[in-house]
Every structure is written in structure tokens, then in C-alpha cells.
Enzyme design. Structure first.
Site, PDB file in Angstrom:
ATOM      1  N   HIS A 274       0.829  -1.209   0.000  1.00 38.93           N
ATOM      2  CA  HIS A 274       0.000   0.000   0.000  1.00 38.93           C
ATOM      3  C   HIS A 274       0.866   1.263   0.000  1.00 38.93           C
ATOM      4  O   HIS A 274       0.715   2.141  -0.856  1.00 38.93           O
ATOM      5  CB  HIS A 274      -0.921  -0.021   1.228  1.00 38.93           C
ATOM      6  CG  HIS A 274      -1.795   1.185   1.357  1.00 38.93           C
ATOM      7  ND1 HIS A 274      -3.088   1.206   0.906  1.00 38.93           N
ATOM      8  CD2 HIS A 274      -1.560   2.419   1.875  1.00 38.93           C
ATOM      9  CE1 HIS A 274      -3.619   2.407   1.140  1.00 38.93           C
ATOM     10  NE2 HIS A 274      -2.705   3.154   1.737  1.00 38.93           N
ATOM     11  N   GLU A 275       1.781   1.340   0.954  1.00 41.39           N
ATOM     12  CA  GLU A 275       2.630   2.534   1.040  1.00 41.39           C
ATOM     13  C   GLU A 275       3.515   2.665  -0.195  1.00 41.39           C
ATOM     14  O   GLU A 275       3.826   3.772  -0.640  1.00 41.39           O
ATOM     15  CB  GLU A 275       3.476   2.515   2.322  1.00 41.39           C
ATOM     16  CG  GLU A 275       2.670   2.472   3.634  1.00 41.39           C
ATOM     17  CD  GLU A 275       1.621   3.569   3.773  1.00 41.39           C
ATOM     18  OE1 GLU A 275       1.778   4.635   3.151  1.00 41.39           O
ATOM     19  OE2 GLU A 275       0.621   3.338   4.490  1.00 41.39           O
ATOM     20  N   HIS A 278       1.760   4.619  -2.823  1.00 38.79           N
ATOM     21  CA  HIS A 278       1.946   6.059  -2.624  1.00 38.79           C
ATOM     22  C   HIS A 278       3.349   6.485  -3.070  1.00 38.79           C
ATOM     23  O   HIS A 278       3.525   7.498  -3.738  1.00 38.79           O
ATOM     24  CB  HIS A 278       1.801   6.414  -1.132  1.00 38.79           C
ATOM     25  CG  HIS A 278       0.401   6.384  -0.611  1.00 38.79           C
ATOM     26  ND1 HIS A 278      -0.599   7.183  -1.104  1.00 38.79           N
ATOM     27  CD2 HIS A 278      -0.176   5.655   0.396  1.00 38.79           C
ATOM     28  CE1 HIS A 278      -1.734   6.967  -0.436  1.00 38.79           C
ATOM     29  NE2 HIS A 278      -1.502   6.032   0.474  1.00 38.79           N
ATOM     30  N   GLU A 304      -4.666   8.025  -2.858  1.00 38.45           N
ATOM     31  CA  GLU A 304      -5.162   6.770  -2.303  1.00 38.45           C
ATOM     32  C   GLU A 304      -5.503   5.781  -3.427  1.00 38.45           C
ATOM     33  O   GLU A 304      -5.380   4.563  -3.241  1.00 38.45           O
ATOM     34  CB  GLU A 304      -6.393   7.063  -1.439  1.00 38.45           C
ATOM     35  CG  GLU A 304      -6.763   5.982  -0.464  1.00 38.45           C
ATOM     36  CD  GLU A 304      -5.749   5.734   0.653  1.00 38.45           C
ATOM     37  OE1 GLU A 304      -4.853   6.570   0.881  1.00 38.45           O
ATOM     38  OE2 GLU A 304      -5.863   4.667   1.296  1.00 38.45           O
TER      39      GLU A 304
END
Lengths: 510, 510
Positions: A274-275, A278, A304
């Protein structure tokens, strides 16, 4: 200063604006780095003192952003005559600073000061309240924050709904009018799908996660996958924190954090992916936007979308694990040796209503968000009062997810956002899912071999597409323009609804 | 701004001065932290971009320190009438800012700018020159830097020798007149002692270090000793860098770095103890000086006295290893199992003339410094020209240490200091040794059980004394006042000469 305005030529104004933009961007980059440091590196005893230093820097940035000089430059550059002569990039920069300037200038200084003190105290109160399961401890602060936010919404101005003024801070251009039908559609189909899964779904072997997974091995595995999925380790780091996050110092220095739990191998794995979503976004921004306000993702929602795209659309796909599962098995032969990739894939896609948003699966996650959205809209619109939140929270939990938390700590007190006044923030999370599904549809059209690339570990084809179509632009386009530019359509809920339907019918054999 | 001066009351001036001091201290604390980050944490690809951001912050600090506001406040607070009404702490703060302000204001802005560009380029040229063993590559830059430094010395002003003006930047109040006799005495006795060791000394078993020492074990050992010798790990960190250093963010956040080499166990061990000496000093500064210019050690020389005191006076003592050697043996049983503590103690105190300053032993180290001091004094005084340095360097090496480097890279090009214009810096290192010996004499008088404390690992008695007598004061006293306050005497060379004589006669059985 006045004499500057009189003398100002376009050339001079652009030069001054560039210098000011650079200075603000430099100090913002430093401010980000020191926040990272205090969360990840700083020893305990120094943090209180350093918080004051960090505050001094933030104040400096704020002062520059709302300075007389900035005001004069923005006035000059947004004038009819001059704005016609600006190139696209400068126009975008002026747009970004102008939005912030107009909003910030509209709040009287003493009101802002009062509000800052309040949110500082509210955070402590919230922490205590959550720890002691005592909503009453937080309530007076929450009431005041809501009152402030209602006031701010009036000052900022809006067309239809006061909450629009707050949404706009996180997702420029977003309104209740736009969001209501999107969320209504998504909620209806999600609640229905959840029921079908619970009634007719073939259970998944998620007990395979009920084993200890050595933390050192988890770390190795995370470091192994990051460069493969597209995160440049020469232009970034991976560290550990209790609350994972991504922080950009500049496009050559993008920092991720994750959290390793021996009894929850999913947490670090999907947290890191997830990170990384980003982080890869930020590593791909056009280097020409470096040292300017454009050197960041377009909005909270678009950001997001990139983390969720990588975490869910890619990271929870069958093909992803076809590629990575043999590797994961080699890291954890005792735990996973006896489970097939099909079993593992079904396990990572287990749907299960739960109380805590951050631990929710891909389907029920949006229901958590919509609950918060309804509450925020009502609070700012005046239909809901803060004191009633525990009751309303539990009612909506039952309505949307079919479960009721036994404590407020597990319920209305679980999130930090309201304590810092972040009304309008939550919708970004589901917007990310909506955008991601819409982007998935488009990328599959442009790259017919999308899933084969994943299955064969050729992530660069996918990352190149994302960079070319989304990442490189940074903040050049507002989010609503960007999504049209990328997909040819305005944001809509159809693709996420279809995606969830298709995916979970497959996973649950419905 | 003018109106401020007219209106200024002492109360108002003090309030403004405090706010400005706090702001400068906050930004300086941040500037330190980000320098640490770029050396220790930052990924490679982001550093160039970030260097510009760091430059912006440094410029901001500089502008505040020489601002019109600062000038007016200093003028007001140093006036005869007002300075009488200042308390001791404020007086010290005013003194610190005033010194910097007067020096900085005296250099014309364009000259300073030219000089900054030059030193930036000179550093690259020096690196290349050292790498290629080509002094000629560095010479034109060195010549220009020397010319600048001569000019600066004239601008700053001095009584006897132009070099005094530069010494004063690192050790306020220090002059050639004071230093010459100290160094002469130390040099004479050191050269003589070295000869005696070489002719009559019983050789030490330093071959015991010619073994590999596992880096992981070294790390564990370093972390083991730090809290015992007095470094508070809750208020600091230990990390790795190629060039070890200490960096203070605030008194609750003091960061050390060290370098682990498999084939040189001494390097990290004594490096860490050395940096811990700097770090403990800063952890002990009076918390009331936090967020002010006084929140740092008194001078380069006094700072170095604390690192050398811990590294040499304590860390290379017999008693230190009586306590720690059994522990060290347990970390490295294969390497050290067969050597006694006496052998080990003699090995860590081996004297051996070598080309590289940073690797020199406690005795020959000062000779390296004095060689540089003589050269700097001559360069600034005009008796030496930069082009002659390679020849002069080698002559002095032979005279002081009895060896001649075979290349300039191992000789005149070895140190970075001249490339950044740090003339006047080198003497601090030997000053540290002089101060440390003088302090040792005093602490042994005050704490008759000094060595027993070391031998039994009771370092807190020693650290408390250092805190009480030196550390707590930060920059409150100038170094020449501080040493008198601590020891009752002005700086003198007697104690170091005696210490070296006594120690090495024992080690070498002379």
C-alpha cells in the site's frame, strides 16, 4: 512592498513567484523530513523540545504562504490580462497557492490560533478517551471542533451543502451532490454482496494466517518484493513504525514505513505494498516539478487510488500470488508448505465484517467510510449533534455491517481524524477505491496483457503506464480533470461495483 | 524597524531578543538534524536536491543572525547603560550573537558570496587531487582560499598576529602568543619521548589486533558500553557512517555515529567512546539553556577535551580495561582468549609514528597538529606560500615524526579542513588534549578514587563531576574563563607533558 506592485512586470512577478515557490517547497520538504525523523528515528527524550522547533518551521511556511508578497503576486498573476500569458505549469502553481491563500486569509488570525490550540488539546483528550473508553472525555472538544468547522465552512463558502467547503480541502471540486449518488450505489451493492457472501459463500481457509511468521523473514520478503513491484530503493527507504505511512522528501527520497507483527503476516505485507503505491507515485512525478508546489500527488483521493491499486487491484489478485507465492513459501516453508496458491489467494481475500476500519477487507472497507461520511455530513449540516454519535455510530454499524461494537473505543473513538479537525478526509479513502477501479478498467484496455505482466513479474509495463498517464503530472491537474484525462469519464461507481461483484463471486464461488 | 529602536525599552528588547534567539536556535536544531539525516539516512538519489533545501534553511539562519533587527537589539543591549542590567545568562547570549554579528557584518556581502562559491569548488578539487595524488590540482584553490583568509584576518582585526583573528573563530580568546610556548613545550617533550620509546621501549603486542573481529559483535559491544560510560540511550542514538561524528538536535536528542571495520576493532571502539564524550557533554547542558545559543559546548577545544578525556584519559587507561576487558573477551573469545588484560592494555597504547593524523596514537597525534599549526601560521602570516606546502610538509614530518610520506595524498592532501577554509581549526584538537590533562589533574584531586570508579564501572561519579564542573554550563563561559573556573589555572602544557611521560614510561617500561 507597495512599490513592488506598482513596478511589477510579468517577468519580475514570475521571477519573484518562482523564488517564493522554491523557498516554500524547500522548507516544506524539510518539514516533511523532520516529521518523518521524529516518528521513525528520534529518541524519546528529545521529541517534546523538537516539536517546538518543528512548529517554528511550520509557522514560517504558513507565513510565507499567506504573506503580503504572496498576496500581491497572486493578485497580479491571476488578473485577467496576466493569467492569459501564463504557461500551463505556472497556471497550475498559481492555482494551488491561490486556493490555499484565499482559504487561509479568510480565517481571522485569532480564530485560527484558538482553533490550533483546541486541536492540540483535543488530540490528547481523544487518546485518553479511547484508552479509557470514555466518549464523554472527548465530547466537549469534539463539540467545539464541529462548531469551528461549521464556522469555517461558512467562511470558505459553498454552493449547496456546507460540507462541500470541507470536502474541497481534501479533494478539490468534490461535493455532496456528486458523492451522494456514488456512495449510495456502492453502499447498496456492497451491503447486498456482503449478505450473499455470508449466506451462500464457500468459506475461505483464512485460518492459514493463524500461525506465527518470523519477523526477520517478513522483513526480508518485504525488501524482496519492493523493487520488483516498482519501488526504487536508491530513491527511498523502508523503515518501521507503529502507524505505517509514506513521506516524500523529494522525488529522489521517498520514505515508506511498515509494521511487523509476528502473529499477523498480512499487516506488514499489504501495508508495505500500500505505502509503496503512494511512494512509486511520488518517485514518478516529473523532475521539472521538483522544488515546486506541483511536486506531489494530485489529491488525497488520487493518491489513495494509487496505493489501493497496488495493494488491492494488483496485490490481492490471483496473478500477483501466482508470481509471488512460491517465493513467499520459500520464506515460510513450515507455515505455507501445505497450502496451495489457490487456497492462499482465497485466504487473502477473505471478507469479514469487523469493527476496525484499518483492518477491514476490500469490500467492507467502503462501508466503514460511508458510515463516517454520513456522520460528518450530518454534523456539519446540523442534522446530527456530537453528543449523539455513540448511538448513531452503533446504529449505522448494524445497518451497514451487521455488527455492533461492544465499546466506544472499538467504535466511534477508533479514528484520530476528528481530533485534528480532519472533517472531509475520510471520503478520500473510498474515492481511492472508486478511482482505482475506474483506472483498472482503462489500463486493462490499454494493456490487454495486464494480468500476464503481473503473473510474470513484469511490473515495469504497468508502472510505465501509471507514470505516463497519472504519476508524472504531480499536481498539474486537479483530480476531477485528471480522472477524465486518464479514463475519458468523470468519476463513477460502476467500475468498483462491477469489480467487487466479479471478484468476490469468484473467490466465494457464488 | 527604526521606530522599534526609538520605542525600545529594556523589557521589550529582552522579549524580542529572546524570541529571535529561540527562532534561530529552533532553525539551527533543524539544520543539524537534516545534516545528520543526509549523512546517515537519506537515499543517494535525493541528496543533491535536498542540498538546495538545506542551503535555503542555512541562508535563513544567517539572515536572521545578521538581520537589522538583530543589529538593533545587540546595539541596544550592549550599550553601557543596558548591559549593566543584564543577568549573567542574557549577557552570555548577547556576547555569542554579538561576536558572530560583528564578524559577519564586517565581510562585504559580495566577498562572502565569492568565498562561498570558492570553497564549494575547492572541496571537489581537493577530493580529486587527493584521489589522483595531484597537489597541483588543488593548489590554485588553496592559494585563493589563503588569500581570502589573509583578507578576512585583516578585516576581523588582531593585536599581534593575523592568525589570531582566525584562531578566535574556533577558540575565542586564543592567540599565537599564548599557543606558541604551549606547543613548543609539548613538541619538545613529545619528540624526545618518542625517541626514547623507539630506542629503549619494550615492544607492545599490538599484533593482537591483526585478526578479524566480527562486525555484529563489535556493534553489540559498543552498545553495551555506551550506557555504562554515561551516554543516555533514551536521549540519543548510535548509527553508522564512513566519517564518525556527533550531532546534537537538543539535549534530549544527541546522535553519535561510528564506523565498523572487520580488520580494525580499535576504530569503532575508540571512535564510539570519543563521540560519546562529545555527546555526554551535550546531554548534560543545563536544560534552561535549551532553545538558546548557549545550548552547546563552550568551544571546539573544550568540546574536544571532553571527547579526548573519555577516549584517552579514561578509555585507554589500565583501569578501564580491567573493568571492560573480561566483557570484551566474552564477545571475542577466539581473538582475545589467550591475551591478558596487561597485554591488551599495552597493545591499545602502542605508539607508532604514522602518516595519517586520524589514525595516530595519543602521543604522536599532537605532533601532527603542530605541524599543521606551524604551516597555517606561516601561510596566514605570509612567511609560507601554498605552492611550497608539499616540500614543507615532508620536511616537518621528518623533523617531528621521523618519517616521510611517499605521496602527497598521504601527506599534505590528507585533511579536508583547508578545502572548506577551516584555518584555525586544527589547534582545537591538541587544545582538547591539553585541557583534558589539566582537567584530569583536577578531577583526581577532587575525586581521589577516580581510577577505582573506572575499575569498578562506577562512571556516574565521574560524569557527575564533569556535568557539575563543565558540562552544565554550555556556552555560558568563554573557554579561557571556563578552564580557570574549573581548574584554578590558565591553560598550560605541564599536565599533558607529565601525563604522557608517566603513561608511556609505564607502558614501554622505560
Amino acid at each position: 512592498m507597495e512599490q513592488k506592485v506598482v513596478d511589477l512586470t510579468l517577468e519580475k512577478a514570475l521571477e519573484q513567484f518562482k523564488a517564493l515557490d522554491e523557498k516554500i517547497s524547500h522548507l516544506t520538504s524539510i518539514s516533511g523530513l523532520i516529521d518523518w525523523d521524529q516518528k521513525v528515528m528520534a529518541p524519546k527524550k528529545g521529541r517534546n523540545t523538537f516539536a517546538k522547533a518543528a512548529g517554528t518551521l511550520r509557522t514560517e511556511i504558513f507565513k510565507l504562504s499567506v504573506s503580503h508578497e504572496m498576496g500581491q503576486l497572486l493578485q497580479f498573476l491571476t488578473s485577467k490580462e496576466n493569467s492569459l500569458n501564463l504557461d500551463q505549469v505556472t497556471k497550475a502553481k498559481v492555482r494551488e497557492y491561490n486556493e490555499y491563500y484565499q482559504k487561509s486569509k479568510s480565517i481571522p488570525a485569532d480564530l485560527f490560533q484558538e482553533y490550533s490550540v483546541l486541536t492540540g488539546q483535543a488530540n490528547d483528550a481523544w487518546e485518553e478517551a479511547r484508552e479509557k473508553n470514555d466518549f464523554g472525555r472527548f465530547l466537549p472538544f469534539l463539540e467545539k471542533i464541529v462548531a469551528f468547522k461549521r464556522k469555517f465552512a461558512e467562511i470558505y463558502g459553498y454552493e449547496d451543502h456546507p460540507y462541500d467547503a470541507l470536502l474541497d480541502e481534501f479533494e478539490p471540486g468534490l461535493t455532496v451532490k456528486k458523492l451522494d449518488p456514488l456512495f449510495a450505489k456502492l453502499r447498496e451493492s456492497s451491503v447486498q454482496l456482503l449478505e450473499r457472501i455470508q449466506n451462500y459463500g464457500k468459506s475461505t481457509p483464512d485460518h492459514l494466517f493463524d500461525q506465527p511468521f518470523e519477523v526477520e523473514k517478513q522483513k526480508e520478503f518485504n525488501r524482496f518484493i519492493l523493487p520488483i513491484i516498482g519501488f526504487d530503493m536508491q530513491a527511498g527507504r523502508l523503515d518501521e513504525t507503529v502507524h505505517p505511512f509514506e513521506l516524500t522528501v523529494n522525488i529522489g527520497d521517498v520514505r515508506l514505513t511498515t509494521r511487523y507483527l509476528k502473529n499477523n503476516v498480512r499487516s506488514a505485507m499489504f501495508g508495505t505494498i500500500h505505502e509503496a503505491g503512494h511512494g512509486i507515485y511520488e518517485q514518478h512525478v516529473n523532475p521539472e516539478f521538483e522544488e515546486s508546489v506541483l511536486q506531489r500527488g494530485a489529491s488525497f483521493g488520487i493518491h489513495e487510488s494509487q496505493s489501493r491499486f497496488l495493494e488491492n487491484k494488483i496485490g490481492r489478485s490471483n496473478e500477483f500470488w501466482n508470481y509471488f507465492y512460491p517465493h513467499l513459501q520459500s520464506y515460510f516453508p513450515n507455515q505455507l508448505g501445505e497450502y496451495s496458491v489457490e487456497e492462499y489467494y482465497r485466504a487473502v481475500n477473505t471478507v469479514k465484517p469487523s469493527f476496525i476500519r484499518v483492518e477491514a477487507d476490500e469490500l467492507t472497507y467502503n462501508l466503514h467510510i460511508m458510515l463516517r461520511y454520513e456522520i460528518e455530513k450530518g454534523l456539519i449540516g446540523g442534522e446530527i449533534e456530537a453528543k449523539d454519535l455513540p448511538v448513531i455510530w452503533n446504529q449505522k454499524m448494524e445497518e451497514y455491517l451487521g455488527i455492533i461494537p461492544s465499546t466506544d473505543s472499538e467504535g466511534v473513538l477508533q479514528d484520530v481524524h476528528w481530533s485534528f479537525g480532519g472533517f472531509g478526509y475520510f471520503p478520500s479513502y473510498s474515492l481511492g477505491n472508486l478511482y482505482a477501479a475506474q483506472i483498472l478498467r482503462k489500463i486493462r484496455k490499454d494493456l490487454p496483457e495486464f494480468y500476464r505482466y503481473i503473473e510474470t513479474g513484469q511490473f515495469s509495463f504497468i508502472q510505465d503506464w501509471l507514470k505516463e498517464n497519472i504519476h508524472q503530472y504531480g499536481k498539474l491537474y486537479p483530480p476531477n480533470e485528471l480522472i477524465v484525462k486518464v479514463t475519458g469519464e468523470e468519476l463513477n461507481a460502476d467500475y468498483l461495483v462491477e469489480y467487487l461483484e466479479e471478484k468476490y463471486c469468484e473467490v466465494y464461488g457464488i
